[in-house]
Design an enzyme around this catalytic site. Structure first.
Site, PDB file in Angstrom:
ATOM      1  N   ASP A  31       0.816  -1.269  -0.015  1.00  0.00           N
ATOM      2  CA  ASP A  31       0.085   0.082   0.051  1.00  0.00           C
ATOM      3  C   ASP A  31       0.806   1.417  -0.022  1.00  0.00           C
ATOM      4  OD1 ASP A  31      -1.962   2.021   0.686  1.00  0.00           O
ATOM      5  OD2 ASP A  31      -3.085   0.223   1.222  1.00  0.00           O
ATOM      6  N   GLY A  69      -6.343   1.394  -5.061  1.00  0.00           N
ATOM      7  CA  GLY A  69      -7.042   2.463  -5.945  1.00  0.00           C
ATOM      8  C   GLY A  69      -7.865   3.459  -5.109  1.00  0.00           C
ATOM      9  N   SER A  71     -11.530   4.271  -3.916  1.00  0.00           N
ATOM     10  CA  SER A  71     -12.642   3.100  -3.820  1.00  0.00           C
ATOM     11  C   SER A  71     -13.930   3.585  -3.681  1.00  0.00           C
ATOM     12  CB  SER A  71     -12.389   2.558  -2.590  1.00  0.00           C
ATOM     13  OG  SER A  71     -12.568   3.261  -1.496  1.00  0.00           O
ATOM     14  N   SER A 107     -16.085  -3.676  -9.497  1.00  0.00           N
ATOM     15  CA  SER A 107     -16.955  -3.315  -8.611  1.00  0.00           C
ATOM     16  C   SER A 107     -18.428  -3.144  -9.346  1.00  0.00           C
ATOM     17  CB  SER A 107     -16.691  -1.694  -8.356  1.00  0.00           C
ATOM     18  OG  SER A 107     -17.796  -1.105  -7.441  1.00  0.00           O
ATOM     19  N   TYR A 132     -15.935   6.702 -10.840  1.00  0.00           N
ATOM     20  CA  TYR A 132     -15.194   5.743 -10.222  1.00  0.00           C
ATOM     21  C   TYR A 132     -15.642   4.467 -11.033  1.00  0.00           C
ATOM     22  CZ  TYR A 132     -14.950   1.935  -6.739  1.00  0.00           C
ATOM     23  OH  TYR A 132     -14.913   0.744  -6.257  1.00  0.00           O
ATOM     24  N   ARG A 170     -29.731  -1.410   0.197  1.00  0.00           N
ATOM     25  CA  ARG A 170     -28.824  -1.726  -1.000  1.00  0.00           C
ATOM     26  C   ARG A 170     -28.145  -2.878  -0.774  1.00  0.00           C
ATOM     27  NH1 ARG A 170     -24.771  -0.007  -4.643  1.00  0.00           N
ATOM     28  NH2 ARG A 170     -23.596   0.763  -2.878  1.00  0.00           N
TER      29      ARG A 170
HETATM   30  C1  15L Z   1     -17.416   0.192  -3.855  1.00  0.00           C
HETATM   31  O1  15L Z   1     -17.005  -0.127  -5.027  1.00  0.00           O
HETATM   32  C2  15L Z   1     -16.596   0.613  -3.258  1.00  0.00           C
HETATM   33  O2  15L Z   1     -15.253   0.495  -3.334  1.00  0.00           O
HETATM   34  C3  15L Z   1     -17.222   0.489  -1.569  1.00  0.00           C
HETATM   35  O3  15L Z   1     -16.705   1.451  -0.794  1.00  0.00           O
HETATM   36  C4  15L Z   1     -18.812   0.624  -1.380  1.00  0.00           C
HETATM   37  O4  15L Z   1     -19.076   1.984  -1.648  1.00  0.00           O
HETATM   38  C5  15L Z   1     -19.134  -0.451  -2.363  1.00  0.00           C
HETATM   39  O5  15L Z   1     -19.092  -0.234  -3.578  1.00  0.00           O
HETATM   40  C6  15L Z   1     -20.730  -0.294  -2.353  1.00  0.00           C
HETATM   41  O6  15L Z   1     -21.229  -0.169  -3.479  1.00  0.00           O
HETATM   42  O7  15L Z   1     -21.448  -0.479  -1.495  1.00  0.00           O
END
Ligand code: 15L
Length: 271
Positions: A31, A69, A71, A107, A132, A170
């Site tokens: 890191d 990265g 996030s 993600s 993002y 969610r």
């Molecule tokens: C992500 O991609 C993020 O890195 C994380 O911090 C959360 O926000 C997650 O999505 C999410 O959608 O809960």
């Protein structure tokens, strides 16, 4: 024992993952922030926006789990440096160092503009919900290129939300328990037949929006289901007043210009 590099190791996902995988692989944590590694693990401080650092940390690894990265949704310049330039450096450094296997936890936000009344699988067209999310689609595209052009073995996990418990409505659909995370990452590291795969990083949630059959085909058998937390989570849920966020999978990433990290409210926290 395989040597596995985990970038972004000081973040939430990295912390859960290194704890769950301890003893299974020789872990090399990395890191740009300092970390006192747990016993038996090593830490290398590095900034992946510098190619020389990416080359140094990937050398001699059997597999890379690239979590490092920016996030959440935030300023373009930060996302550009960490998630576009940094991501390119890690793939390219792995290639130059002869590391074949790379896992890229992408993600849910790469596909966050799908509606919640839709069930999507690993073959859908990306629909990012944020800058993002766009950076995660870039990483997926880069992985596809490195698989096809350079024969790398690339495993993409579209992560939902890693947490000991689901934190809101969610996340009842997106929850990914730490032990299910470790199981899916282990499949990505050890499965003998990976060329380029996209899977969803979620537990066996009854309320999932994903058809995760590609992960199941590769042997993923999630142990957890968010449903046992549903009653308590729904009892404290307050309406957001944001109809776009409430009807789309990405939630507030679909409308907000900046999103705080839910697990660690510090802005711009690294994953
Ligand atoms: C992500 O991609 C993020 O890195 C994380 O911090 C959360 O926000 C997650 O999505 C999410 O959608 O809960």
């Amino acid at each position: 024992m395989k040597t596995v590099l985990i970038t972004g190791a000081t973040g939430d996902v990295g912390t859960h993952l290194s704890r769950e995988l301890a003893g299974k692989y020789r872990l090399r944590l990395s890191d740009k922030r300092p970390l006192k590694p747990p016993k038996g693990q090593m830490f290398v401080r590095a900034d992946i926006t510098k190619m020389a650092d990416a080359l140094r940390i990937t050398k001699g690894a059997d597999a890379v789990v690239h979590l490092g990265g920016y996030s959440v949704e935030g300023p373009w310049e930060a996302i550009l440096q960490a998630n576009i330039i940094g991501c390119y450096h890690v793939f390219e450094a792995a290639r130059r160092n002869g590391v074949k296997r790379i896992l890229f936890p992408t993600s849910n936000h790469a596909v966050g503009f799908y509606r919640r009344d839709q069930t999507i699988d690993h073959r859908v067209y990306p629909k990012p919900d944020s800058r993002y999310g766009v950076s995660k689609v870039f990483g997926e595209a880069l992985g596809s290129l490195y698989a096809d052009k350079y024969g790398m073995e690339v495993f993409m996990i579209r992560i939902g939300n890693v947490n000991p418990k689901p934190i809101d409505k969610r996340r009842l659909s997106l929850w990914f328990s730490p032990r299910d995370l470790a199981q899916l990452v282990s499949i990505g590291i050890d499965h003998p037949d990976i060329k380029f795969e996209i899977v969803y990083g979620i537990s066996a949630n009854k309320r999932a929006w994903y058809d995760n059959s590609n992960a199941h085909r590769l042997g993923y058998r999630p142990q957890d289901d968010s449903e046992i937390y549903a009653e308590e989570v729904l009892a404290r849920e307050k309406p957001s007043g944001d109809p776009i966020a409430e009807t789309h999978q990405g939630g507030i990433f679909c409308t907000a210009e900046e999103v705080p990290n839910p697990a660690a409210p510090k802005k711009g926290k690294r994953k």
